[in-house]
Design a protein around this motif. Structure first.
Motif, PDB file in Angstrom:
ATOM      1  N   GLN A  23       0.730  -1.116   0.067  1.00  0.00           N
ATOM      2  CA  GLN A  23       0.184  -0.076  -0.110  1.00  0.00           C
ATOM      3  C   GLN A  23       0.890   1.240  -0.129  1.00  0.00           C
ATOM      4  O   GLN A  23       0.415   2.253  -0.843  1.00  0.00           O
ATOM      5  CB  GLN A  23      -0.989  -0.209   1.384  1.00  0.00           C
ATOM      6  CG  GLN A  23      -1.970  -1.072   1.128  1.00  0.00           C
ATOM      7  CD  GLN A  23      -2.865  -1.251   2.256  1.00  0.00           C
ATOM      8  OE1 GLN A  23      -2.669  -0.521   3.255  1.00  0.00           O
ATOM      9  NE2 GLN A  23      -3.876  -2.334   1.986  1.00  0.00           N
ATOM     10  N   LEU A  26       2.116   1.633  -3.527  1.00  0.00           N
ATOM     11  CA  LEU A  26       1.289   2.322  -4.463  1.00  0.00           C
ATOM     12  C   LEU A  26       0.752   3.701  -4.314  1.00  0.00           C
ATOM     13  O   LEU A  26       0.770   4.260  -5.125  1.00  0.00           O
ATOM     14  CB  LEU A  26      -0.095   1.299  -4.473  1.00  0.00           C
ATOM     15  CG  LEU A  26       0.168  -0.111  -4.923  1.00  0.00           C
ATOM     16  CD1 LEU A  26      -0.809  -1.113  -4.679  1.00  0.00           C
ATOM     17  CD2 LEU A  26       0.636  -0.128  -6.527  1.00  0.00           C
ATOM     18  N   THR A  37      -6.982   6.062 -10.078  1.00  0.00           N
ATOM     19  CA  THR A  37      -7.163   4.675 -10.261  1.00  0.00           C
ATOM     20  C   THR A  37      -7.809   4.425 -11.515  1.00  0.00           C
ATOM     21  O   THR A  37      -7.478   3.298 -12.126  1.00  0.00           O
ATOM     22  CB  THR A  37      -7.724   3.955  -8.956  1.00  0.00           C
ATOM     23  OG1 THR A  37      -8.920   4.737  -8.414  1.00  0.00           O
ATOM     24  CG2 THR A  37      -6.819   4.210  -7.730  1.00  0.00           C
ATOM     25  N   ALA A  60      -3.513  -4.387  -2.338  1.00  0.00           N
ATOM     26  CA  ALA A  60      -3.876  -3.564  -3.308  1.00  0.00           C
ATOM     27  C   ALA A  60      -5.398  -3.288  -3.355  1.00  0.00           C
ATOM     28  O   ALA A  60      -6.019  -2.103  -3.259  1.00  0.00           O
ATOM     29  CB  ALA A  60      -3.312  -3.694  -4.742  1.00  0.00           C
ATOM     30  N   ARG A  61      -6.304  -4.247  -3.263  1.00  0.00           N
ATOM     31  CA  ARG A  61      -7.443  -4.377  -3.409  1.00  0.00           C
ATOM     32  C   ARG A  61      -8.106  -3.576  -2.173  1.00  0.00           C
ATOM     33  O   ARG A  61      -9.401  -3.152  -2.282  1.00  0.00           O
ATOM     34  CB  ARG A  61      -7.857  -5.701  -3.538  1.00  0.00           C
ATOM     35  CG  ARG A  61      -9.516  -5.907  -3.617  1.00  0.00           C
ATOM     36  CD  ARG A  61      -9.940  -5.652  -4.819  1.00  0.00           C
ATOM     37  NE  ARG A  61      -9.363  -6.555  -6.010  1.00  0.00           N
ATOM     38  CZ  ARG A  61      -9.211  -5.884  -7.262  1.00  0.00           C
ATOM     39  NH1 ARG A  61      -9.354  -4.729  -7.504  1.00  0.00           N
ATOM     40  NH2 ARG A  61      -8.574  -6.782  -8.043  1.00  0.00           N
ATOM     41  N   TRP A  66      -9.625   0.956  -5.814  1.00  0.00           N
ATOM     42  CA  TRP A  66      -8.421  -0.241  -6.488  1.00  0.00           C
ATOM     43  C   TRP A  66      -9.732  -1.339  -6.748  1.00  0.00           C
ATOM     44  O   TRP A  66      -9.084  -2.400  -7.234  1.00  0.00           O
ATOM     45  CB  TRP A  66      -7.526  -0.660  -5.689  1.00  0.00           C
ATOM     46  CG  TRP A  66      -6.265   0.254  -5.882  1.00  0.00           C
ATOM     47  CD1 TRP A  66      -6.033   1.653  -5.327  1.00  0.00           C
ATOM     48  CD2 TRP A  66      -5.118  -0.111  -6.678  1.00  0.00           C
ATOM     49  NE1 TRP A  66      -5.157   2.182  -5.570  1.00  0.00           N
ATOM     50  CE2 TRP A  66      -4.428   1.320  -6.481  1.00  0.00           C
ATOM     51  CE3 TRP A  66      -4.782  -0.802  -7.532  1.00  0.00           C
ATOM     52  CZ2 TRP A  66      -3.114   1.479  -7.115  1.00  0.00           C
ATOM     53  CZ3 TRP A  66      -3.817  -0.758  -8.014  1.00  0.00           C
ATOM     54  CH2 TRP A  66      -2.780   0.657  -7.930  1.00  0.00           C
ATOM     55  N   VAL A  69      -9.745  -2.264 -10.493  1.00  0.00           N
ATOM     56  CA  VAL A  69      -8.410  -2.311 -11.237  1.00  0.00           C
ATOM     57  C   VAL A  69      -8.176  -3.758 -11.334  1.00  0.00           C
ATOM     58  O   VAL A  69      -8.045  -4.717 -10.528  1.00  0.00           O
ATOM     59  CB  VAL A  69      -7.357  -1.600 -10.515  1.00  0.00           C
ATOM     60  CG1 VAL A  69      -5.967  -1.819 -11.139  1.00  0.00           C
ATOM     61  CG2 VAL A  69      -7.639  -0.186 -10.246  1.00  0.00           C
ATOM     62  N   LEU A  71      -6.036  -6.912 -11.415  1.00  0.00           N
ATOM     63  CA  LEU A  71      -4.580  -7.212 -10.640  1.00  0.00           C
ATOM     64  C   LEU A  71      -4.329  -8.519 -10.931  1.00  0.00           C
ATOM     65  O   LEU A  71      -4.944  -9.513 -11.039  1.00  0.00           O
ATOM     66  CB  LEU A  71      -4.721  -6.747  -9.224  1.00  0.00           C
ATOM     67  CG  LEU A  71      -5.536  -5.657  -8.774  1.00  0.00           C
ATOM     68  CD1 LEU A  71      -5.614  -5.706  -7.118  1.00  0.00           C
ATOM     69  CD2 LEU A  71      -4.589  -4.399  -9.025  1.00  0.00           C
ATOM     70  N   LEU A  91       2.616  -1.141 -13.223  1.00  0.00           N
ATOM     71  CA  LEU A  91       1.187  -0.261 -13.446  1.00  0.00           C
ATOM     72  C   LEU A  91       1.216   0.110 -14.887  1.00  0.00           C
ATOM     73  O   LEU A  91       2.033   0.714 -15.540  1.00  0.00           O
ATOM     74  CB  LEU A  91       0.949   0.974 -12.725  1.00  0.00           C
ATOM     75  CG  LEU A  91       0.825   0.866 -11.308  1.00  0.00           C
ATOM     76  CD1 LEU A  91       0.635   2.015 -10.523  1.00  0.00           C
ATOM     77  CD2 LEU A  91       0.139  -0.227 -10.676  1.00  0.00           C
TER      78      LEU A  91
END
Length: 120
Positions: A23, A26, A37, A60-61, A66, A69, A71, A91
């Motif tokens: 985290q 990111l 995002t 990330a989720r 996010w 997104v 992943l 990314l």
């Protein structure tokens, strides 16, 4: 579309530590490159074989924005004498920035991966 790279290391293979590191990485990439995002086409994560307590994508989720997104997680190649306990990300981002305007972020011991472009 541009690729933005980043990497971070952790000192321990513990879920909370790994989640916080992902985290942090990111958030710094997003801030440094002024990304929304919804402009991220995909995020591809890899982790060295000594990180196995959680998926970087799961961390990330948990970040705001996010949830939509795409992943993907993969295991980093095991190469002799390579950096340990390292999480990498690529990314794929829709941006008008030129390649030389992109800020790739390498934190902690991961700065040794790309000292030529490490800025933080």
């Amino acid at each position: 579309m541009r690729g933005i790279r980043g990497a971070i290391t952790v000192e321990k293979n513990e879920k909370t530590i790994v989640n916080e590191a992902v985290q942090e990485l990111l958030q710094k990439i997003i801030l440094a490159n002024d990304i929304n995002t919804e402009d991220i086409g995909a995020a591809i994560f890899s982790a060295t074989t000594d990180i196995d307590v959680t998926f970087p994508a799961a961390a990330a989720r948990k970040l705001a924005g996010w949830d939509m997104v795409p992943l993907f997680d993969a295991q980093q190649m095991a190469v002799d004498n390579s950096i340990e306990k390292c999480i990498r990300v690529l990314l794929l981002v829709d941006t008008d920035k030129k390649q030389n305007e992109i800020q790739h972020i390498y934190l902690r011991r991961a700065q040794n991966l790309r000292p030529d472009i490490s800025k933080i």
